[in-house]
Structures are given as structure tokens and as C-alpha cells.
Write a protein that holds these residues in place. Structure first.
Motif, mmCIF file in Angstrom:
data_model
loop_
_atom_site.group_PDB
_atom_site.id
_atom_site.type_symbol
_atom_site.label_atom_id
_atom_site.label_comp_id
_atom_site.label_asym_id
_atom_site.label_seq_id
_atom_site.Cartn_x
_atom_site.Cartn_y
_atom_site.Cartn_z
ATOM 1 N N GLN A 31 8.035 58.247 38.489
ATOM 2 C CA GLN A 31 6.924 57.428 38.972
ATOM 3 C C GLN A 31 7.387 56.198 39.757
ATOM 4 O OE1 GLN A 31 4.516 56.756 35.471
ATOM 5 N NE2 GLN A 31 3.670 58.815 35.588
ATOM 6 N N GLN A 32 8.334 56.434 40.665
ATOM 7 C CA GLN A 32 8.787 55.370 41.552
ATOM 8 C C GLN A 32 7.686 55.092 42.574
ATOM 9 O OE1 GLN A 32 11.717 53.647 41.097
ATOM 10 N NE2 GLN A 32 11.709 54.862 39.228
ATOM 11 N N PRO A 33 7.680 53.907 43.165
ATOM 12 C CA PRO A 33 6.652 53.600 44.169
ATOM 13 C C PRO A 33 6.673 54.613 45.315
ATOM 14 C CG PRO A 33 7.815 51.604 43.547
ATOM 15 C CD PRO A 33 8.547 52.749 42.909
ATOM 16 N N LEU A 34 5.504 54.914 45.801
ATOM 17 C CA LEU A 34 5.346 55.926 46.841
ATOM 18 C C LEU A 34 6.159 55.609 48.092
ATOM 19 C CD1 LEU A 34 3.906 58.530 47.554
ATOM 20 C CD2 LEU A 34 1.987 57.171 48.382
ATOM 21 N N TRP A 35 6.283 54.328 48.439
ATOM 22 C CA TRP A 35 7.007 53.985 49.664
ATOM 23 C C TRP A 35 8.485 54.310 49.569
ATOM 24 C CZ3 TRP A 35 4.237 50.317 46.874
ATOM 25 C CH2 TRP A 35 4.978 49.444 46.095
ATOM 26 N N TYR A 36 9.032 54.496 48.366
ATOM 27 C CA TYR A 36 10.427 54.936 48.224
ATOM 28 C C TYR A 36 10.560 56.385 48.708
ATOM 29 C CZ TYR A 36 11.475 51.084 44.888
ATOM 30 O OH TYR A 36 11.672 49.885 44.266
ATOM 31 N N ILE A 37 9.502 57.137 48.579
ATOM 32 C CA ILE A 37 9.530 58.584 48.800
ATOM 33 C C ILE A 37 9.027 58.965 50.193
ATOM 34 C CG2 ILE A 37 8.677 60.795 47.872
ATOM 35 C CD1 ILE A 37 8.220 59.108 45.192
ATOM 36 N N ASN A 38 8.070 58.220 50.720
ATOM 37 C CA ASN A 38 7.380 58.577 51.970
ATOM 38 C C ASN A 38 8.284 58.964 53.127
ATOM 39 O OD1 ASN A 38 4.787 58.358 51.089
ATOM 40 N ND2 ASN A 38 4.444 56.316 51.912
ATOM 41 N N GLY A 39 9.331 58.216 53.384
ATOM 42 C CA GLY A 39 10.162 58.456 54.560
ATOM 43 C C GLY A 39 11.222 59.523 54.378
ATOM 44 N N LEU A 40 11.480 59.937 53.138
ATOM 45 C CA LEU A 40 12.577 60.880 52.894
ATOM 46 C C LEU A 40 12.422 62.227 53.612
ATOM 47 C CD1 LEU A 40 13.434 60.063 49.184
ATOM 48 C CD2 LEU A 40 14.807 59.581 51.215
ATOM 49 N N PRO A 41 11.211 62.775 53.750
ATOM 50 C CA PRO A 41 11.115 64.010 54.537
ATOM 51 C C PRO A 41 11.628 63.831 55.972
ATOM 52 C CG PRO A 41 9.139 63.732 53.238
ATOM 53 C CD PRO A 41 9.940 62.462 53.092
ATOM 54 N N CYS A 42 11.521 62.636 56.511
ATOM 55 C CA CYS A 42 12.016 62.398 57.878
ATOM 56 C C CYS A 42 13.534 62.467 57.941
ATOM 57 C CB CYS A 42 11.500 61.064 58.400
ATOM 58 S SG CYS A 42 9.718 61.127 58.680
ATOM 59 N N PHE A 43 14.201 62.113 56.851
ATOM 60 C CA PHE A 43 15.653 62.298 56.788
ATOM 61 C C PHE A 43 15.974 63.785 56.905
ATOM 62 C CE2 PHE A 43 19.805 62.634 54.739
ATOM 63 C CZ PHE A 43 20.487 61.571 55.309
#
Length: 184
Positions: free
Chosen positions: A156-168
Motif C-alpha cells: 500500500q505504497q502511495p500511488l505516485w510511487y507506482i504511476n510512472g513505473l510502466p513508462c520505465f
């Protein structure tokens, strides 16, 4: 240059969102999340290009080079932020500094991205050491980033930690198939 501009836009977005007193306009000029995504895409693309060109030679001194570029600015930011915090807000709780180092806590609130890129560099290095080819590296790293996202969601980490990872991940795949994509 694009990464530098993206970084400035992230800072600009945080400034307007949290410190400006102009909440109505903030949502229209805060493109920080998109800039983080762009930054992650370009980072993955650049890592794969360099690895494709140099192979295992690229990994020699990789950690020292990459971590130095991340940790030196982070430590500089803390060296400035902590005395400023002490002057304007009160005593610095050093235990809190250490416990919140991965996201910045009260002292460097928006530094979570530094931790994220650091983890991605470590994943890249580990996967590159284990892989036999750039294509295998791309697959291993894709799986590793998806696993990282799953762990972040599960904890349950903040969503903004996860949002950009698909772009990596998109940056990895784009680099691998760039010629075919551009041909279309």
C-alpha cells in the motif's frame, strides 16, 4: 536537456500545488506526474542504448557512476534543507531523518523519486549481470519492475510511487524495437 526540463517542471508542479495559494490553477499547470513518467521512460531508454552499444563494459563502474550522480545531489539537498528546517521550523529529529530517508519525510518531502530511480538502477545492474543478451535483459528487467510494482501495491505504497513505473518498461521495449516502430 529534456530530463533537466522535466525535473524543473516537477519542482514547479510541487511549488504550485503545495506552496502557491493558487489551488484553482494548480491542476492545470502541474504536469509533474507526466514529467516523472517521461524521465523514467528516457532513463530506461538510455540505459538500454548504452548497454546495447557497450555490453558488459558498460557495467564496469556503473554503480559508482550512477549512485554518485544520485546520492551527491541528494546529500547536498539534505545539507541545505536540514539547516533551513532547523532555522524556520525547529529542531531536526535525526531518527526521523533516517527513518524517512527513502521518501524525505518532513525534511525533503518529494525526494521519493531519488529512491525509486536508485532501486531501478540496482535492478538494471543486477539483471544485466545475470542476462546473456540485451533482449533477455529487457525481459528480466520488465519482470523485475512488474514485481516491484506488485510489492508496492501489496504494501500500500502511495500511488505516485507506482504511476510512472510502466513508462520505465515502455522505455526498455521502445529501445529494443525502435527501428521497427520508426519504420511503421
Amino acid at each position: 536537456t529534456v530530463k533537466f526540463i522535466a525535473a524543473l517542471l516537477v519542482v514547479n508542479g510541487h511549488t504550485f500545488m503545495y506552496y502557491s495559494g493558487m489551488p484553482d490553477i494548480s491542476r492545470w499547470i502541474n504536469i509533474g506526474a507526466q514529467c516523472v513518467s517521461l524521465f523514467l521512460f528516457l532513463s530506461a531508454y538510455g540505459l538500454m542504448c548504452a548497454y546495447q552499444q557497450k555490453g558488459d563494459k558498460y557495467l564496469q563502474g556503473f554503480l559508482t557512476r550512477r549512485l554518485g550522480r544520485i546520492l551527491l545531489p541528494l546529500l547536498t539537498a539534505y545539507a541545505i534543507a536540514l539547516p533551513v528546517f532547523e532555522i524556520f521550523r525547529g529542531a531536526v529529529d535525526w531518527t526521523d531523518v533516517l527513518l524517512t530517508l527513502y521518501w524525505g519525510g518532513l525534511y525533503l518531502k518529494f525526494s521519493w523519486y531519488v529512491t525509486e530511480i536508485l532501486v531501478l538502477y540496482l535492478l538494471f545492474y543486477s539483471c544485466a549481470k545475470l542476462s546473456k543478451s540485451p533482449k533477455q535483459l529487457m525481459h528480466m528487467l520488465t519482470f523485475a519492475v512488474i514485481a516491484l510494482m506488485a510489492v508496492m501495491i501489496a504494501t500500500q505504497q502511495p500511488l505516485w510511487y507506482i504511476n510512472g513505473l510502466p513508462c520505465f518498461i515502455f522505455g526498455l521495449w521502445y529501445q529494443q524495437y525502435e527501428e521497427k516502430i520508426l519504420a511503421v
